[in-house]
Design a protein around this motif. Structure first.
Motif, PDB file in Angstrom:
ATOM      1  N   GLU A 152       0.815  -1.219   0.000  1.00 26.97           N
ATOM      2  CA  GLU A 152       0.000   0.000   0.000  1.00 26.97           C
ATOM      3  C   GLU A 152       0.849   1.271   0.000  1.00 26.97           C
ATOM      4  O   GLU A 152       0.374   2.340  -0.386  1.00 26.97           O
ATOM      5  N   PHE A 153       2.103   1.155   0.433  1.00 33.69           N
ATOM      6  CA  PHE A 153       2.945   2.347   0.575  1.00 33.69           C
ATOM      7  C   PHE A 153       3.184   3.039  -0.761  1.00 33.69           C
ATOM      8  O   PHE A 153       3.247   4.265  -0.826  1.00 33.69           O
ATOM      9  N   GLU A 154       3.288   2.283  -1.845  1.00 34.84           N
ATOM     10  CA  GLU A 154       3.517   2.886  -3.164  1.00 34.84           C
ATOM     11  C   GLU A 154       2.391   3.842  -3.531  1.00 34.84           C
ATOM     12  O   GLU A 154       2.632   4.939  -4.032  1.00 34.84           O
ATOM     13  N   ASP A 155       1.143   3.436  -3.273  1.00 33.93           N
ATOM     14  CA  ASP A 155       0.013   4.321  -3.558  1.00 33.93           C
ATOM     15  C   ASP A 155       0.083   5.597  -2.723  1.00 33.93           C
ATOM     16  O   ASP A 155      -0.239   6.680  -3.209  1.00 33.93           O
ATOM     17  N   LEU A 156       0.496   5.479  -1.479  1.00 33.31           N
ATOM     18  CA  LEU A 156       0.608   6.658  -0.616  1.00 33.31           C
ATOM     19  C   LEU A 156       1.649   7.637  -1.162  1.00 33.31           C
ATOM     20  O   LEU A 156       1.461   8.854  -1.098  1.00 33.31           O
ATOM     21  N   ILE A 157       2.748   7.098  -1.705  1.00 29.22           N
ATOM     22  CA  ILE A 157       3.780   7.949  -2.302  1.00 29.22           C
ATOM     23  C   ILE A 157       3.247   8.598  -3.576  1.00 29.22           C
ATOM     24  O   ILE A 157       3.319   9.815  -3.753  1.00 29.22           O
ATOM     25  N   GLN A 158       2.712   7.769  -4.481  1.00 33.30           N
ATOM     26  CA  GLN A 158       2.294   8.274  -5.787  1.00 33.30           C
ATOM     27  C   GLN A 158       1.128   9.248  -5.704  1.00 33.30           C
ATOM     28  O   GLN A 158       1.047  10.196  -6.488  1.00 33.30           O
ATOM     29  N   ASN A 159       0.218   9.005  -4.774  1.00 32.43           N
ATOM     30  CA  ASN A 159      -0.941   9.890  -4.621  1.00 32.43           C
ATOM     31  C   ASN A 159      -0.651  11.082  -3.719  1.00 32.43           C
ATOM     32  O   ASN A 159      -1.547  11.875  -3.453  1.00 32.43           O
ATOM     33  N   ARG A 160       0.575  11.142  -3.220  1.00 32.32           N
ATOM     34  CA  ARG A 160       0.992  12.219  -2.303  1.00 32.32           C
ATOM     35  C   ARG A 160       0.074  12.287  -1.088  1.00 32.32           C
ATOM     36  O   ARG A 160      -0.237  13.368  -0.575  1.00 32.32           O
ATOM     37  N   THR A 161      -0.362  11.115  -0.640  1.00 33.59           N
ATOM     38  CA  THR A 161      -1.215  11.017   0.540  1.00 33.59           C
ATOM     39  C   THR A 161      -0.416  11.253   1.812  1.00 33.59           C
ATOM     40  O   THR A 161      -0.964  11.667   2.821  1.00 33.59           O
ATOM     41  N   ILE A 162       0.877  10.993   1.739  1.00 27.85           N
ATOM     42  CA  ILE A 162       1.752  11.186   2.898  1.00 27.85           C
ATOM     43  C   ILE A 162       2.830  12.201   2.552  1.00 27.85           C
ATOM     44  O   ILE A 162       3.150  12.410   1.389  1.00 27.85           O
ATOM     45  N   GLU A 163       3.379  12.805   3.571  1.00 33.85           N
ATOM     46  CA  GLU A 163       4.557  13.656   3.428  1.00 33.85           C
ATOM     47  C   GLU A 163       5.757  12.761   3.702  1.00 33.85           C
ATOM     48  O   GLU A 163       5.856  12.178   4.780  1.00 33.85           O
ATOM     49  N   THR A 164       6.631  12.624   2.730  1.00 40.76           N
ATOM     50  CA  THR A 164       7.843  11.840   2.919  1.00 40.76           C
ATOM     51  C   THR A 164       8.987  12.562   2.231  1.00 40.76           C
ATOM     52  O   THR A 164       8.808  13.639   1.687  1.00 40.76           O
ATOM     53  N   GLN A 165      10.163  11.963   2.283  1.00 39.77           N
ATOM     54  CA  GLN A 165      11.318  12.579   1.643  1.00 39.77           C
ATOM     55  C   GLN A 165      11.929  11.611   0.636  1.00 39.77           C
ATOM     56  O   GLN A 165      11.588  10.443   0.598  1.00 39.77           O
ATOM     57  N   PHE A 166      12.813  12.141  -0.183  1.00 39.27           N
ATOM     58  CA  PHE A 166      13.386  11.395  -1.292  1.00 39.27           C
ATOM     59  C   PHE A 166      14.034  10.082  -0.867  1.00 39.27           C
ATOM     60  O   PHE A 166      13.864   9.063  -1.524  1.00 39.27           O
ATOM     61  N   PHE A 167      14.765  10.103   0.236  1.00 32.96           N
ATOM     62  CA  PHE A 167      15.482   8.894   0.643  1.00 32.96           C
ATOM     63  C   PHE A 167      14.527   7.761   1.006  1.00 32.96           C
ATOM     64  O   PHE A 167      14.835   6.598   0.785  1.00 32.96           O
ATOM     65  N   THR A 168      13.382   8.087   1.535  1.00 36.79           N
ATOM     66  CA  THR A 168      12.386   7.055   1.848  1.00 36.79           C
ATOM     67  C   THR A 168      11.790   6.491   0.562  1.00 36.79           C
ATOM     68  O   THR A 168      11.694   5.279   0.393  1.00 36.79           O
ATOM     69  N   ALA A 169      11.407   7.362  -0.346  1.00 39.02           N
ATOM     70  CA  ALA A 169      10.810   6.906  -1.604  1.00 39.02           C
ATOM     71  C   ALA A 169      11.801   6.069  -2.411  1.00 39.02           C
ATOM     72  O   ALA A 169      11.453   4.992  -2.906  1.00 39.02           O
ATOM     73  N   SER A 170      13.022   6.533  -2.547  1.00 42.12           N
ATOM     74  CA  SER A 170      14.008   5.785  -3.342  1.00 42.12           C
ATOM     75  C   SER A 170      14.336   4.445  -2.691  1.00 42.12           C
ATOM     76  O   SER A 170      14.457   3.433  -3.379  1.00 42.12           O
ATOM     77  N   ALA A 171      14.461   4.414  -1.372  1.00 40.33           N
ATOM     78  CA  ALA A 171      14.750   3.148  -0.685  1.00 40.33           C
ATOM     79  C   ALA A 171      13.588   2.169  -0.851  1.00 40.33           C
ATOM     80  O   ALA A 171      13.805   0.960  -1.042  1.00 40.33           O
ATOM     81  N   TYR A 172      12.367   2.688  -0.779  1.00 39.44           N
ATOM     82  CA  TYR A 172      11.197   1.831  -0.966  1.00 39.44           C
ATOM     83  C   TYR A 172      11.244   1.155  -2.337  1.00 39.44           C
ATOM     84  O   TYR A 172      11.056  -0.060  -2.458  1.00 39.44           O
ATOM     85  N   TYR A 173      11.533   1.933  -3.376  1.00 48.32           N
ATOM     86  CA  TYR A 173      11.556   1.359  -4.724  1.00 48.32           C
ATOM     87  C   TYR A 173      12.753   0.418  -4.925  1.00 48.32           C
ATOM     88  O   TYR A 173      12.648  -0.562  -5.662  1.00 48.32           O
ATOM     89  N   MET A 174      13.861   0.686  -4.264  1.00 43.20           N
ATOM     90  CA  MET A 174      14.993  -0.266  -4.321  1.00 43.20           C
ATOM     91  C   MET A 174      14.607  -1.580  -3.657  1.00 43.20           C
ATOM     92  O   MET A 174      14.906  -2.656  -4.177  1.00 43.20           O
ATOM     93  N   ALA A 175      13.948  -1.505  -2.512  1.00 39.71           N
ATOM     94  CA  ALA A 175      13.525  -2.723  -1.809  1.00 39.71           C
ATOM     95  C   ALA A 175      12.482  -3.481  -2.624  1.00 39.71           C
ATOM     96  O   ALA A 175      12.551  -4.714  -2.738  1.00 39.71           O
ATOM     97  N   LYS A 176      11.561  -2.762  -3.209  1.00 38.58           N
ATOM     98  CA  LYS A 176      10.517  -3.408  -4.017  1.00 38.58           C
ATOM     99  C   LYS A 176      11.153  -4.138  -5.203  1.00 38.58           C
ATOM    100  O   LYS A 176      10.796  -5.278  -5.514  1.00 38.58           O
ATOM    101  N   SER A 177      12.099  -3.497  -5.864  1.00 43.02           N
ATOM    102  CA  SER A 177      12.794  -4.129  -6.977  1.00 43.02           C
ATOM    103  C   SER A 177      13.544  -5.378  -6.526  1.00 43.02           C
ATOM    104  O   SER A 177      13.483  -6.430  -7.171  1.00 43.02           O
ATOM    105  N   PHE A 178      14.232  -5.285  -5.405  1.00 44.89           N
ATOM    106  CA  PHE A 178      14.977  -6.436  -4.876  1.00 44.89           C
ATOM    107  C   PHE A 178      14.027  -7.588  -4.555  1.00 44.89           C
ATOM    108  O   PHE A 178      14.300  -8.740  -4.896  1.00 44.89           O
ATOM    109  N   LEU A 179      12.924  -7.294  -3.907  1.00 41.65           N
ATOM    110  CA  LEU A 179      11.988  -8.340  -3.498  1.00 41.65           C
ATOM    111  C   LEU A 179      11.240  -8.959  -4.674  1.00 41.65           C
ATOM    112  O   LEU A 179      10.786 -10.105  -4.597  1.00 41.65           O
ATOM    113  N   ASN A 180      11.110  -8.218  -5.779  1.00 42.47           N
ATOM    114  CA  ASN A 180      10.418  -8.748  -6.963  1.00 42.47           C
ATOM    115  C   ASN A 180      11.316  -9.606  -7.838  1.00 42.47           C
ATOM    116  O   ASN A 180      10.837 -10.183  -8.812  1.00 42.47           O
TER     117      ASN A 180
END
Length: 181
Positions: A152-180
């Motif tokens: 669900e976190f990807e939707d929160l990032i893409q829809n700007r539902t949450i306030e986050t920073q670049f390092f969180t978003a980039s790490a999330y996508y690195m982890a998602k890529s690794f896990l896939n």
């Protein structure tokens, strides 16, 4: 290509959070820059932390630079003579009270902003995390731990539902890529 030549260096300040140095530099084409500023920081570590229910262990905290509250992955600077792996396990435990029995998975090491900073961020994936203690926060920290479903976190990032920073978003996508993989 040639590197710039440093003609002089002066520290404007040094403190535990970082240093600011001013340099005079000569470019390869002969132009001299009299006031080039470099921020010196310790290397940072951060981690995408997942529990056994595939939930992200996140921290919400106030960031005075933007005067806002942000939902982030646990992170912090390395302490003297500390490996990045030990540093991230310490930071996660201090900020969240979570730990793991598994070895953190290195996702990458990247320079933060090499134009004006000298440090890098080292990003990990921590799996099968579990709560073992209360937070061990510094006097200057106030952190709320939040658990959010990893998918669900990807939707929160893409829809700007949450306030986050670049390092969180980039790490999330690195982890998602690794896990896939």
């Amino acid at each position: 290509m040639k590197a710039w030549e440093t003609l002089s260096t002066e520290y404007l300040y040094k403190n535990p959070f970082g240093n600011l140095r001013k340099e005079q530099c000569r470019l390869p084409n002969g132009i001299v820059i009299d006031n080039f500023y470099v921020n010196e920081y310790s290397d940072w570590v951060n981690a995408v932390v997942l529990n056994d229910r595939n939930q992200l262990v996140l921290v919400k905290q106030y960031r005075h630079g933007t005067r806002g509250f942000y939902l982030e992955i646990p992170a912090g600077k390395l302490e003297e003579n500390e490996t990045s792996e030990k540093g991230i396990l310490r930071e996660v435990l201090e900020e969240t009270g979570f730990t793991t029995n598994e070895k953190p998975i290195l996702l990458g090491e990247y320079m933060v902003n090499p134009a004006v900073q000298n440090n890098k961020i080292i990003t990990y994936l921590i799996t099968n995390a579990f709560k073992t203690s209360n937070q061990q926060l510094d006097d200057t920290e106030e952190i709320v731990v939040k658990l959010i479903d990893f998918e669900e976190f990807e939707d929160l990032i893409q829809n700007r539902t949450i306030e986050t920073q670049f390092f969180t978003a980039s790490a999330y996508y690195m982890a998602k890529s690794f896990l896939n993989k």
